[in-house]
Write a protein that holds these residues in place. Structure first.
Motif, short mmCIF file in Angstrom:
data_model
loop_
_atom_site.label_atom_id
_atom_site.label_comp_id
_atom_site.label_asym_id
_atom_site.label_seq_id
_atom_site.Cartn_x
_atom_site.Cartn_y
_atom_site.Cartn_z
N ARG A 179 2.67 6.66 -6.87
CA ARG A 179 1.93 7.83 -7.19
C ARG A 179 2.34 9.21 -6.97
N LYS A 180 3.12 9.52 -5.76
CA LYS A 180 3.50 10.77 -5.52
C LYS A 180 4.91 10.97 -6.56
N ASP A 223 0.72 -1.24 0.12
CA ASP A 223 0.05 0.20 -0.05
C ASP A 223 0.79 1.15 0.12
N MET A 283 -5.04 4.90 -5.49
CA MET A 283 -3.82 4.72 -5.01
C MET A 283 -4.05 3.28 -4.19
N SER A 305 2.60 1.77 -3.31
CA SER A 305 1.64 2.36 -4.36
C SER A 305 1.49 3.89 -4.12
N GLN A 306 1.45 4.24 -3.09
CA GLN A 306 1.41 5.60 -2.92
C GLN A 306 2.74 6.36 -2.94
#
Length: 186
Positions: free
Chosen positions: A103-104, A96, A158, A99-100
């Motif tokens: 994305r950032k 998790d 996300m 994934s964040q």
């Protein structure tokens, strides 16, 4: 286990054949349940390596090539926890977080926190499906799971939890001391 070198080799082979890497779906998982006091480094690594370490390797190997899909199969255990699943919850929470991070960094990524699947999978094999259902956590049918996958990948989110919950039953298990987290669902 996919190390960075072999991931790059796969990508280079795909590219050499004139193909584009359309996406990556990482769905590895291993259980080594046990109470936290009984966990060993070997048990932690047995779960961590195929789940978190392999996803990290895929991220590192393919982050500059930008596949259209980067999906990691996490577990609802990262959100809800599970008795004896500290190692499994931690490895999935890493997915998790990865994934964040992606994305950032402007990269595509979705972490799917799957619930238990009906009829097959680790929850059925370990015999915990009935226990989950008694707590208000249902099982995913193949149709519901595929629908959830399609919605999650198209949502731009996300991290997405995909699990059928019976809220009144689940919340009744928590008693009167409902944490701040759960009050948003109440």
């Amino acid at each position: 286990l996919c190390d960075i070198g072999s991931c790059r080799e796969i990508y280079c082979t795909v590219q050499h054949c004139g193909l584009a890497l359309g996406g990556i779906v990482h769905s590895a998982g291993v259980l080594a349940d046990g109470l936290l006091a009984n966990q060993t480094q070997a048990g932690m690594q047995r779960v961590w390596a195929p789940k978190a370490q392999a996803a990290q390797s895929l991220h590192q190997a393919c982050s500059e090539h930008g596949p259209g899909i980067f999906a990691v199969f996490s577990s609802i255990a990262a959100l809800l926890g599970g008795t004896g699943q500290a190692n499994y919850a931690a490895a999935n929470a890493h997915l998790d977080g990865l994934s964040q991070l992606r994305r950032k960094s402007g990269l595509v990524s979705t972490s799917l926190q799957w619930g238990a699947w009906a009829g097959a999978g680790m929850a059925v094999e370990s015999g915990v499906l009935e226990q989950l259902e008694r707590q208000g956590v249902g099982a995913l049918s193949a149709g519901l799971g595929l629908c959830g996958l399609e919605l999650a990948l198209g949502s731009g989110s996300m991290v997405v939890g995909i699990v059928p919950l019976r809220w009144p039953l689940l919340l009744s298990q928590l008693g009167e001391d409902v944490s701040v987290f759960w009050t948003h669902f109440v």
